[in-house]
Enzyme design. Structure first.
Site, PDB file in Angstrom:
ATOM      1  CG  HIS A 145      15.783  35.761  19.511  1.00 41.84           C
ATOM      2  ND1 HIS A 145      15.360  35.994  20.797  1.00 41.84           N
ATOM      3  CD2 HIS A 145      17.131  35.624  19.579  1.00 41.84           C
ATOM      4  CE1 HIS A 145      16.413  35.981  21.608  1.00 41.84           C
ATOM      5  NE2 HIS A 145      17.498  35.755  20.897  1.00 41.84           N
ATOM      6  CG  ASP A 222      13.714  40.832  16.570  1.00 45.95           C
ATOM      7  OD1 ASP A 222      14.632  41.660  16.656  1.00 45.95           O
ATOM      8  OD2 ASP A 222      13.765  39.693  17.087  1.00 45.95           O
ATOM      9  CD  GLN A 225      21.305  39.041  14.925  1.00 50.94           C
ATOM     10  OE1 GLN A 225      22.287  39.491  14.347  1.00 50.94           O
ATOM     11  NE2 GLN A 225      21.388  38.495  16.135  1.00 50.94           N
ATOM     12  CE  LYS A 248      21.251  40.432  19.576  1.00 49.14           C
ATOM     13  NZ  LYS A 248      21.994  39.229  19.927  1.00 49.14           N
ATOM     14  CB  CYS A 387      17.115  32.610  21.763  1.00 44.17           C
ATOM     15  SG  CYS A 387      18.172  32.819  23.187  1.00 44.17           S
TER      16      CYS A 387
HETATM   17  N1  PLP Z   1      15.898  39.151  18.293  1.00 41.52           N
HETATM   18  C1  PLP Z   1      16.932  38.623  17.634  1.00 41.52           C
HETATM   19  C2  PLP Z   1      16.764  38.281  16.178  1.00 41.52           C
HETATM   20  C3  PLP Z   1      18.143  38.394  18.282  1.00 41.52           C
HETATM   21  O1  PLP Z   1      19.175  37.867  17.605  1.00 41.52           O
HETATM   22  C4  PLP Z   1      18.246  38.718  19.654  1.00 41.52           C
HETATM   23  C5  PLP Z   1      19.486  38.418  20.391  1.00 41.52           C
HETATM   24  O2  PLP Z   1      20.137  37.416  20.170  1.00 41.52           O
HETATM   25  C6  PLP Z   1      17.147  39.274  20.292  1.00 41.52           C
HETATM   26  C7  PLP Z   1      15.976  39.486  19.584  1.00 41.52           C
HETATM   27  C8  PLP Z   1      17.195  39.668  21.728  1.00 41.52           C
HETATM   28  O3  PLP Z   1      18.081  40.733  21.903  1.00 41.52           O
HETATM   29  P1  PLP Z   1      18.511  41.193  23.370  1.00 41.52           P
HETATM   30  O4  PLP Z   1      18.998  39.946  24.057  1.00 41.52           O
HETATM   31  O5  PLP Z   1      19.605  42.169  23.117  1.00 41.52           O
HETATM   32  O6  PLP Z   1      17.327  41.783  24.018  1.00 41.52           O
END
Ligand code: PLP
Length: 431
Positions: A145, A222, A225, A248, A387
């Protein structure tokens, strides 16, 4: 969680009870159609207990935390810190290893900027271990992401470090066929997603952590998910840092967490500075509090943190093993879209080591048009690059549609989705 939790999915009655707890799932859309919400990877819906916890905080306990000398402030502080404990225990961390942040993006940026500050000489002797020099390497993956890619590009630009990455294979899994040529003596950071928000594939954390440890590199996971969908024990995984977001995992927006191993957080210089994170301030210099407060400058998102704690407890009580077992069934149902002619799934087409996030392209139909036809039938999916532009480029597509599940997703949701999807190509005359 018990051993049986890992194998027993939710019964129909349990799922019905779960769904009844989420008010938004009861609404209708587009002229009275029942909502089929398949966009939980973007943001999850919230159970009543989370909504009530935020209201209760504002109605009964709202006060500045860690400062007030009155009863309401004491209660606010207790609620804030209890929430930290709930989140810490949910992910297998110690309380003081959890830093509140506005979300996963902010958490990853916090680590990247702290390493940059250490490189600029901030943090004294303790922080020297984090200094980066030109030619050092930061390793990511092509599946990241943007939240776990762009901060590292920026850190490289500020420090002269070089970005390297693992590619993905045709099935959307990380290509670790030659780990040792990517993670080398020059590697200082290995940052990777636990679960891809596009392919749903689970990364082999053990392999990457072992390779990073061997060369003394820091790992940044990260976990955005994974934490909402799988049992996650950060101590057992052995990562150095991890980031995840409340919204999430059935919690509120505006709050998330950075996990850092205690000895690392203790040595890391702060990023955002100001009130609430200082010990002694003179007109020329300042000493900082220990973590986690060192990284929590200014007024915090207290009600949201309380909501995140309640979300973690709600999931914990259900049992993450059972959540994962239920979502595994839903993932298998989602993957049946591969039986529809003209549908190509971007990512693993088998249900091994993956979660219920399924991105796909429909032959001859743009992803936005796919989502419009589904939306007309009350089915909410995500569309775009999610993203993750480099990953989409890897598969030669600009956009995909993505259906994603959560604990409250039922087989009926997926059946409605599959039926609607089966008619999309005919609708556009693309058959
Ligand atoms: N990393 C992953 C794998 C994500 O799916 C997301 C959000 O879609 C993020 C990071 C970023 O999360 P946030 O927008 O809650 O900071």
């Amino acid at each position: 969680m018990t051993a049986t939790d890992t194998v027993r999915p939710l019964t129909a009655a349990e799922l019905a009870a779960v769904r009844a707890d989420f008010p938004l799932l009861g609404r209708t859309v587009r002229g009275g159609r029942p909502l089929v919400y398949l966009d939980s990877a973007a943001t999850s819906q919230k159970p009543n207990v989370v909504l009530e916890a935020e209201v209760d905080f504002y109605e009964q306990r709202n006060a500045a935390v860690h400062r007030g000398a009155h009863q309401v402030a004491e209660e606010a502080t207790a609620a804030f810190e209890d929430a930290r404990s709930a989140v810490a225990s949910f992910v297998g961390a110690a309380d003081d290893e959890i830093v509140w942040t506005p979300g996963a993006t902010a958490a990853i940026n916090l680590v990247a900027y702290a390493l940059g500050n250490a490189t600029a000489g901030r943090g004294g002797a303790d922080a020297e271990r984090f200094r980066l020099a030109p030619g050092d390497e930061i390793v990511v993956t092509e599946a990241e992401h943007h939240a776990n890619l762009v901060p590292w590009q920026e850190l490289c630009a500020r420090t002269g470090a070089v970005l390297r990455w693992f590619g993905v294979d045709d099935d959307g899994r990380l290509d670790l066929s030659d780990v040792g040529s990517v993670i080398t003596e020059r590697t200082r950071v290995v940052a990777f997603g636990h679960v891809s928000n596009v392919t749903g594939a689970v990364a082999p954390v053990e392999t990457l952590v072992a390779a990073a440890r061997e060369v003394g590199a820091y790992t940044v996971l990260d976990a955005c998910q994974s934490v909402p969908h799988l049992p996650v024990d950060l101590h057992a995984l052995g990562v150095d840092f991890a980031a995840f977001s409340a919204h999430k995992m059935l919690g509120p927006t505006g709050v998330g967490a950075l996990y850092g191993r205690r000895e690392l957080l203790e040595a890391l210089p702060p990023v955002t500075t100001g009130g609430s994170m200082v010990e002694v301030v003179t007109m020329t210099e300042t000493t900082y509090m220990p973590p986690p407060q060192r990284f929590e400058a200014g007024t915090q998102m207290v009600a949201q943190a309380v909501g995140m704690g309640v979300a973690a407890q709600w999931l914990d009580e259900l049992g993450m093993g059972r959540v994962a077992a239920h979502e595994r069934e839903i993932a298998a149902e989602l993957l049946k879209i591969t039986e529809i002619p003209g549908i190509r799934v971007i990512g693993p087409s088998d249900d091994r080591d993956r979660i219920g996030v399924v991105s796909f392209v429909v032959d001859g139909v743009h992803a936005h048009d796919v989502s419009q036809v589904l939306d007309d039938r009350g089915i909410a999916v995500r569309v775009g690059h999610h993203c993750a532009q480099p990953l989409h480029r890897r598969f030669g597509v600009a956009a995909t549609a993505r259906a994603s599940a959560s604990v409250y997703t039922g087989v009926e949701d997926v059946v409605a989705f599959r039926e609607a999807l089966a008619g999309v190509r005919a609708f556009f005359g693309a058959e």
